[in-house]
Design a protein around this motif. Structure first.
Motif, PDB file in Angstrom:
ATOM      1  N   ALA A  38       0.829  -1.207   0.000  1.00 28.39           N
ATOM      2  CA  ALA A  38       0.000   0.000   0.000  1.00 28.39           C
ATOM      3  C   ALA A  38       0.862   1.254   0.000  1.00 28.39           C
ATOM      4  O   ALA A  38       0.483   2.285  -0.578  1.00 28.39           O
ATOM      5  CB  ALA A  38      -0.930  -0.009   1.206  1.00 28.39           C
ATOM      6  N   SER A  39       2.038   1.184   0.639  1.00 28.21           N
ATOM      7  CA  SER A  39       2.942   2.329   0.647  1.00 28.21           C
ATOM      8  C   SER A  39       3.506   2.586  -0.748  1.00 28.21           C
ATOM      9  O   SER A  39       3.670   3.743  -1.163  1.00 28.21           O
ATOM     10  CB  SER A  39       4.099   2.090   1.631  1.00 28.21           C
ATOM     11  OG  SER A  39       3.622   1.935   2.946  1.00 28.21           O
ATOM     12  N   ILE A  40       3.806   1.510  -1.481  1.00 28.81           N
ATOM     13  CA  ILE A  40       4.269   1.640  -2.871  1.00 28.81           C
ATOM     14  C   ILE A  40       3.182   2.313  -3.706  1.00 28.81           C
ATOM     15  O   ILE A  40       3.455   3.217  -4.514  1.00 28.81           O
ATOM     16  CB  ILE A  40       4.611   0.257  -3.464  1.00 28.81           C
ATOM     17  CG1 ILE A  40       5.927  -0.259  -2.887  1.00 28.81           C
ATOM     18  CG2 ILE A  40       4.675   0.320  -4.979  1.00 28.81           C
ATOM     19  CD1 ILE A  40       7.171   0.384  -3.457  1.00 28.81           C
ATOM     20  N   GLU A  41       1.940   1.866  -3.516  1.00 32.75           N
ATOM     21  CA  GLU A  41       0.825   2.462  -4.250  1.00 32.75           C
ATOM     22  C   GLU A  41       0.711   3.958  -3.962  1.00 32.75           C
ATOM     23  O   GLU A  41       0.584   4.780  -4.891  1.00 32.75           O
ATOM     24  CB  GLU A  41      -0.482   1.759  -3.883  1.00 32.75           C
ATOM     25  CG  GLU A  41      -1.700   2.333  -4.581  1.00 32.75           C
ATOM     26  CD  GLU A  41      -2.998   1.699  -4.129  1.00 32.75           C
ATOM     27  OE1 GLU A  41      -4.058   2.183  -4.577  1.00 32.75           O
ATOM     28  OE2 GLU A  41      -2.967   0.746  -3.335  1.00 32.75           O
ATOM     29  N   ALA A  42       0.782   4.328  -2.694  1.00 32.76           N
ATOM     30  CA  ALA A  42       0.661   5.741  -2.316  1.00 32.76           C
ATOM     31  C   ALA A  42       1.805   6.569  -2.883  1.00 32.76           C
ATOM     32  O   ALA A  42       1.607   7.703  -3.338  1.00 32.76           O
ATOM     33  CB  ALA A  42       0.617   5.862  -0.793  1.00 32.76           C
ATOM     34  N   ALA A  43       3.013   6.006  -2.880  1.00 33.76           N
ATOM     35  CA  ALA A  43       4.166   6.733  -3.405  1.00 33.76           C
ATOM     36  C   ALA A  43       4.023   6.972  -4.910  1.00 33.76           C
ATOM     37  O   ALA A  43       4.281   8.074  -5.408  1.00 33.76           O
ATOM     38  CB  ALA A  43       5.447   5.951  -3.114  1.00 33.76           C
ATOM     39  N   LEU A  44       3.588   5.941  -5.640  1.00 34.36           N
ATOM     40  CA  LEU A  44       3.413   6.093  -7.081  1.00 34.36           C
ATOM     41  C   LEU A  44       2.300   7.080  -7.409  1.00 34.36           C
ATOM     42  O   LEU A  44       2.362   7.793  -8.414  1.00 34.36           O
ATOM     43  CB  LEU A  44       3.130   4.728  -7.724  1.00 34.36           C
ATOM     44  CG  LEU A  44       4.325   3.770  -7.805  1.00 34.36           C
ATOM     45  CD1 LEU A  44       3.884   2.403  -8.318  1.00 34.36           C
ATOM     46  CD2 LEU A  44       5.411   4.344  -8.700  1.00 34.36           C
ATOM     47  N   LYS A  45       1.293   7.139  -6.548  1.00 36.13           N
ATOM     48  CA  LYS A  45       0.186   8.076  -6.759  1.00 36.13           C
ATOM     49  C   LYS A  45       0.656   9.532  -6.710  1.00 36.13           C
ATOM     50  O   LYS A  45       0.012  10.419  -7.269  1.00 36.13           O
ATOM     51  CB  LYS A  45      -0.897   7.867  -5.703  1.00 36.13           C
ATOM     52  CG  LYS A  45      -1.785   6.655  -5.933  1.00 36.13           C
ATOM     53  CD  LYS A  45      -2.902   6.954  -6.915  1.00 36.13           C
ATOM     54  CE  LYS A  45      -3.922   5.823  -6.937  1.00 36.13           C
ATOM     55  NZ  LYS A  45      -4.986   6.061  -7.937  1.00 36.13           N
ATOM     56  N   THR A  46       1.760   9.801  -6.005  1.00 35.22           N
ATOM     57  CA  THR A  46       2.285  11.162  -5.956  1.00 35.22           C
ATOM     58  C   THR A  46       2.993  11.537  -7.254  1.00 35.22           C
ATOM     59  O   THR A  46       3.264  12.709  -7.501  1.00 35.22           O
ATOM     60  CB  THR A  46       3.269  11.347  -4.780  1.00 35.22           C
ATOM     61  OG1 THR A  46       4.470  10.602  -5.041  1.00 35.22           O
ATOM     62  CG2 THR A  46       2.659  10.901  -3.472  1.00 35.22           C
ATOM     63  N   LEU A  47       3.291  10.525  -8.091  1.00 35.41           N
ATOM     64  CA  LEU A  47       4.031  10.755  -9.332  1.00 35.41           C
ATOM     65  C   LEU A  47       3.135  10.759 -10.560  1.00 35.41           C
ATOM     66  O   LEU A  47       3.320  11.575 -11.472  1.00 35.41           O
ATOM     67  CB  LEU A  47       5.112   9.678  -9.502  1.00 35.41           C
ATOM     68  CG  LEU A  47       6.183   9.590  -8.412  1.00 35.41           C
ATOM     69  CD1 LEU A  47       7.107   8.412  -8.694  1.00 35.41           C
ATOM     70  CD2 LEU A  47       6.976  10.876  -8.334  1.00 35.41           C
ATOM     71  N   ILE A  48       2.179   9.822 -10.606  1.00 34.60           N
ATOM     72  CA  ILE A  48       1.322   9.661 -11.783  1.00 34.60           C
ATOM     73  C   ILE A  48      -0.089   9.282 -11.336  1.00 34.60           C
ATOM     74  O   ILE A  48      -0.283   8.771 -10.237  1.00 34.60           O
ATOM     75  CB  ILE A  48       1.850   8.557 -12.741  1.00 34.60           C
ATOM     76  CG1 ILE A  48       2.051   7.241 -11.962  1.00 34.60           C
ATOM     77  CG2 ILE A  48       3.115   8.981 -13.449  1.00 34.60           C
ATOM     78  CD1 ILE A  48       2.299   6.046 -12.839  1.00 34.60           C
TER      79      ILE A  48
END
Length: 252
Positions: free
Chosen positions: A15-25
């Protein structure tokens, strides 16, 4: 990324990976699949509702995954980095029966995957998708994804290095060569080895020209093989061929 690193060994890591990627794209689905040779794929994480996951995850894992460009790239141990579905797909993938019967139902328009190698015998794909009502990933977004890839890969490969042992032990497996085994059974030993090879490529979405280039034979020979395959199987279309193939897979 600080939160990703802090959760590097916890259940909150995906879920942390998902949240981090959401800040980029911007993306719709994030899903993570582990592939190990002919074994059925193991979904390690997804962010979908149960209804949508039934199509995108469950139906896919029952057999259609064998025709998926991401699966074929993941089991190729040389494939790494970031790959886009459109770059991996055969030339007639978007008119193939697999695309029409499965992919269209997922409502996915575009997909980009991080190809990871947690272990020598396993490939993990972290993919993000866009739905049909959204635009394709842009060149700028792809550059951003590729810039993030080294960090995502390093952390994710460490997190999922034992995924096959921890979560996939005892899972049902296909035969050592599931596509050819299914085609052998489906054809009742009527097809030659070359015809089975060509049938597999047809199902994946290759045109006669693409098959000829891959097998280093002339296109006319491929067309003759296709005609013979259809005659031996008593079918007249790729739709019937796909139906036979999926019916056979369901017997495993």
């Amino acid at each position: 990324m600080a939160r990703v690193i802090a959760n590097a060994r916890s259940a909150d890591f995906p879920a942390s990976i998902e949240a981090a990627l959401k800040t980029l794209i911007d993306f719709d689905i994030l899903m993570v699949f582990a592939y190990s040779g002919p074994a059925k794929p193991l979904c390690l994480y997804h962010n979908m509702t149960a209804d949508r996951a039934a199509t995108v995850i469950s139906d896919y894992s029952k057999g259609p995954y064998l025709l998926d460009p991401f699966y074929n790239a993941a089991v190729n141990l040389r494939e790494t980095g970031v790959n886009r579905l459109r770059d991996l797909a055969p030339d007639q993938f978007y008119s193939s029966e697999y695309f029409k019967r499965h992919y269209v139902r997922t409502r996915i328009r575009d997909e980009v995957g991080f190809f990871l190698r947690p272990r020598a015998d396993m490939g993990v794909v972290v993919s993000v998708t866009r739905p049909i009502e959204e635009p394709l990933f842009s060149a700028t977004e792809l550059r951003t994804i590729r810039a993030a890839e080294p960090v995502i890969r390093t952390l994710a490969e460490s997190y999922w290095k034992d995924a096959g042992d921890r979560e996939a032990s005892g899972t049902e497996r296909h035969p050592s060569d599931p596509i050819n085994s299914a085609l052998d059974q489906m054809a009742r030993n009527l097809l030659t080895a070359r015809e089975i090879e060509i049938t597999s490529l047809i199902l994946r979405g290759h045109s006669s020209a693409s098959i000829a280039a891959l097998l280093k034979i002339v296109e006319g020979t491929v067309k003759i093989h296709r005609k013979n395959i259809y005659q031996k199987l008593s079918i007249s279309s790729q739709s019937e061929l796909f139906s036979l193939f999926i019916s056979q897979l369901q017997k495993y």
